[in-house]
Design a protein around this motif. Structure first.
Motif, PDB file in Angstrom:
ATOM      1  N   GLN A  50       0.834  -1.214   0.000  1.00 32.82           N
ATOM      2  CA  GLN A  50       0.000   0.000   0.000  1.00 32.82           C
ATOM      3  C   GLN A  50       0.864   1.257   0.000  1.00 32.82           C
ATOM      4  O   GLN A  50       0.607   2.221  -0.711  1.00 32.82           O
ATOM      5  CB  GLN A  50      -0.886   0.037   1.239  1.00 32.82           C
ATOM      6  CG  GLN A  50      -2.109  -0.846   1.191  1.00 32.82           C
ATOM      7  CD  GLN A  50      -2.880  -0.733   2.507  1.00 32.82           C
ATOM      8  OE1 GLN A  50      -3.019   0.344   3.065  1.00 32.82           O
ATOM      9  NE2 GLN A  50      -3.355  -1.867   2.996  1.00 32.82           N
ATOM     10  N   ARG A  71       2.519   1.872  -3.330  1.00 35.63           N
ATOM     11  CA  ARG A  71       1.566   2.397  -4.318  1.00 35.63           C
ATOM     12  C   ARG A  71       1.229   3.855  -4.029  1.00 35.63           C
ATOM     13  O   ARG A  71       1.144   4.675  -4.931  1.00 35.63           O
ATOM     14  CB  ARG A  71       0.299   1.544  -4.343  1.00 35.63           C
ATOM     15  CG  ARG A  71       0.455   0.280  -5.203  1.00 35.63           C
ATOM     16  CD  ARG A  71      -0.892  -0.382  -5.454  1.00 35.63           C
ATOM     17  NE  ARG A  71      -1.492  -0.853  -4.202  1.00 35.63           N
ATOM     18  CZ  ARG A  71      -1.338  -2.074  -3.710  1.00 35.63           C
ATOM     19  NH1 ARG A  71      -0.605  -2.955  -4.353  1.00 35.63           N
ATOM     20  NH2 ARG A  71      -1.906  -2.425  -2.580  1.00 35.63           N
ATOM     21  N   ALA A  72       1.086   4.176  -2.718  1.00 28.44           N
ATOM     22  CA  ALA A  72       0.782   5.560  -2.344  1.00 28.44           C
ATOM     23  C   ALA A  72       1.914   6.491  -2.768  1.00 28.44           C
ATOM     24  O   ALA A  72       1.696   7.661  -3.084  1.00 28.44           O
ATOM     25  CB  ALA A  72       0.526   5.669  -0.837  1.00 28.44           C
ATOM     26  N   ALA A  73       3.150   5.984  -2.757  1.00 27.15           N
ATOM     27  CA  ALA A  73       4.303   6.790  -3.154  1.00 27.15           C
ATOM     28  C   ALA A  73       4.498   6.779  -4.671  1.00 27.15           C
ATOM     29  O   ALA A  73       5.469   7.323  -5.185  1.00 27.15           O
ATOM     30  CB  ALA A  73       5.572   6.265  -2.463  1.00 27.15           C
ATOM     31  N   GLY A  74       3.555   6.137  -5.375  1.00 26.19           N
ATOM     32  CA  GLY A  74       3.624   6.123  -6.834  1.00 26.19           C
ATOM     33  C   GLY A  74       4.702   5.213  -7.376  1.00 26.19           C
ATOM     34  O   GLY A  74       5.201   5.422  -8.485  1.00 26.19           O
ATOM     35  N   GLN A  75       5.116   4.197  -6.575  1.00 27.00           N
ATOM     36  CA  GLN A  75       6.159   3.278  -7.027  1.00 27.00           C
ATOM     37  C   GLN A  75       5.580   1.896  -7.283  1.00 27.00           C
ATOM     38  O   GLN A  75       4.577   1.516  -6.703  1.00 27.00           O
ATOM     39  CB  GLN A  75       7.240   3.126  -5.946  1.00 27.00           C
ATOM     40  CG  GLN A  75       7.924   4.397  -5.579  1.00 27.00           C
ATOM     41  CD  GLN A  75       8.932   4.155  -4.488  1.00 27.00           C
ATOM     42  OE1 GLN A  75       8.676   3.429  -3.546  1.00 27.00           O
ATOM     43  NE2 GLN A  75      10.089   4.763  -4.621  1.00 27.00           N
ATOM     44  N   GLU A  76       6.274   1.142  -8.117  1.00 25.02           N
ATOM     45  CA  GLU A  76       6.045  -0.289  -8.143  1.00 25.02           C
ATOM     46  C   GLU A  76       6.436  -0.831  -6.778  1.00 25.02           C
ATOM     47  O   GLU A  76       7.480  -0.448  -6.240  1.00 25.02           O
ATOM     48  CB  GLU A  76       6.942  -0.952  -9.202  1.00 25.02           C
ATOM     49  CG  GLU A  76       6.528  -0.684 -10.626  1.00 25.02           C
ATOM     50  CD  GLU A  76       5.173  -1.293 -10.935  1.00 25.02           C
ATOM     51  OE1 GLU A  76       4.977  -2.487 -10.677  1.00 25.02           O
ATOM     52  OE2 GLU A  76       4.308  -0.547 -11.432  1.00 25.02           O
ATOM     53  N   GLN A 130      16.111   8.580  -4.539  1.00 16.00           N
ATOM     54  CA  GLN A 130      14.652   8.590  -4.681  1.00 16.00           C
ATOM     55  C   GLN A 130      14.002   7.523  -3.799  1.00 16.00           C
ATOM     56  O   GLN A 130      13.018   7.798  -3.097  1.00 16.00           O
ATOM     57  CB  GLN A 130      14.280   8.369  -6.150  1.00 16.00           C
ATOM     58  CG  GLN A 130      12.773   8.459  -6.396  1.00 16.00           C
ATOM     59  CD  GLN A 130      12.350   7.878  -7.740  1.00 16.00           C
ATOM     60  OE1 GLN A 130      13.079   8.002  -8.732  1.00 16.00           O
ATOM     61  NE2 GLN A 130      11.184   7.240  -7.761  1.00 16.00           N
ATOM     62  N   ALA A 147      11.554   8.002  -0.367  1.00 17.13           N
ATOM     63  CA  ALA A 147      10.240   7.355  -0.183  1.00 17.13           C
ATOM     64  C   ALA A 147      10.219   6.587   1.145  1.00 17.13           C
ATOM     65  O   ALA A 147       9.196   6.546   1.838  1.00 17.13           O
ATOM     66  CB  ALA A 147       9.940   6.424  -1.359  1.00 17.13           C
ATOM     67  N   GLU A 170       7.778   6.930   4.469  1.00 19.79           N
ATOM     68  CA  GLU A 170       7.100   5.771   5.049  1.00 19.79           C
ATOM     69  C   GLU A 170       7.389   5.688   6.553  1.00 19.79           C
ATOM     70  O   GLU A 170       6.497   5.394   7.356  1.00 19.79           O
ATOM     71  CB  GLU A 170       7.601   4.510   4.338  1.00 19.79           C
ATOM     72  CG  GLU A 170       6.772   3.272   4.590  1.00 19.79           C
ATOM     73  CD  GLU A 170       7.312   2.076   3.801  1.00 19.79           C
ATOM     74  OE1 GLU A 170       7.737   2.262   2.644  1.00 19.79           O
ATOM     75  OE2 GLU A 170       7.321   0.963   4.365  1.00 19.79           O
TER      76      GLU A 170
END
Lengths: 209, 209
Positions: free
Chosen positions: A78, A81-86, A102, A106, A110
């Motif tokens: 989750q 995904r919230a961080a826009g990553q795979e 990067q 992230a 988290e």
């Protein structure tokens, strides 16, 4: 999806109910371990809080450690995904420093997320004094994410951006472990500047070039 | 020593008794926190195990955290002396890599010492979920030993062996934190080869020179 429609008419509803129960069980398990700690978290307590029967939990998992492990895996996915990553990849733009910075930024986000923090701390604390649990969660939860750094460092080595004699599994600890220790032991502030600096020091070294 | 002889004839005996009590209290505190964890360790329990009155402990310390803090300080000094080191110094032979490797090898030995391990783990685990205790022990126990690395890295910077723009307080984490994380979280074996490698990677960097 055709095979789903071939099931009984009630199957989609049952699947939705199951999914709701599964997420309620994850939420309950993470909340309980955060509130009372790992030793006092029980399957009974998780079931009561999730509003499901104890047997529903035992049908899907064999122990509270298993429930928590999957709850954490779900939480990590989750967050990614919230961080826009795979969820399971470190970018490879060809710029190793930028890619590592990067991903670590992230991770900083988290670590500051209250949804993540309390249950993670409770479980990490238990792992320090409970070697079996500690090793199990490392093997199934932490090590797979560290292997993503191994993969990225290997491709950097192939590209000539990392020395050929460097062991990627040790190398990643130069920037991952300082962040982990600051988080676990409150040894210092956790910021983007800090993780950027770790990456620069690790890649270029402390001695003059 | 003349002022000791000017005290009452019983003073040396009283001092010896006090010293014996102090060491018994340290041993009891470290044993209890290892066996039952920090939350269940009490002043009463420490007193009973040390064979002293509760008031003896309260005369010298104001809380169990204070007793444990001093017990750990004493343990660290004992370990340093057993390793043939000054308790509060990192050698400066002019060879930064060799000096850091020597100190980290001594730390590896200490981390493998069962006398040290169980109480340290119990306290570290509590510090992960108890921010006040965690910060207090870091400030009084861990940070002073990290400052020894800061001093050594500063003198290396003055000697031109470390880049002028390097922050020593962050730099030390590149080799100290990986060892700490492997110990805390069972993420990998702890050997001399490992800590030697960390020093080499940190000083010379992961990228080709």
């Amino acid at each position: 999806m055709a095979h789903q429609h071939s099931a009984s008419p009630s199957a989609p509803d049952a699947a939705r109910r199951s999914e709701r129960s599964r997420l309620a069980i994850y939420d309950a398990a993470l909340a309980l371990v955060a509130e009372v700690g790992y030793p006092k978290t029980t399957i009974e307590g998780i079931a009561a809080r999730a509003g499901v029967g104890k047997q529903t939990i035992y049908r899907w998992w064999s122990s509270k450690a298993d429930v928590l492990l999957e709850a954490f895996l779900d939480l990590g996915e989750q967050a990614a995904r919230a961080a826009g990553q795979e969820p399971h990849a470190i970018p490879d733009t060809g710029d190793l420093a930028a890619d590592l910075k990067q991903v670590l930024r992230a991770t900083v986000d988290e670590l500051h997320d209250p949804v993540f923090e309390a249950p993670s701390r409770a479980l990490a604390a238990e792992g320090v004094v409970n070697e079996e649990l500690g090793r199990r969660f490392v093997a199934q939860l932490l090590e797979p994410s560290l292997q993503l750094y191994v993969d990225r460092l290997r491709s950097a080595r192939d590209a000539g951006d990392v020395r050929a004699d460097v062991d990627p599994r040790i190398a990643l600890e130069l920037f991952v472990s300082p962040l982990a220790q600051r988080w676990l032991q409150y040894t210092g502030p956790i910021t983007y500047d800090y993780t950027d600096t770790l990456v620069d020091y690790a890649l270029y070294g402390l001695t003059p070039r």
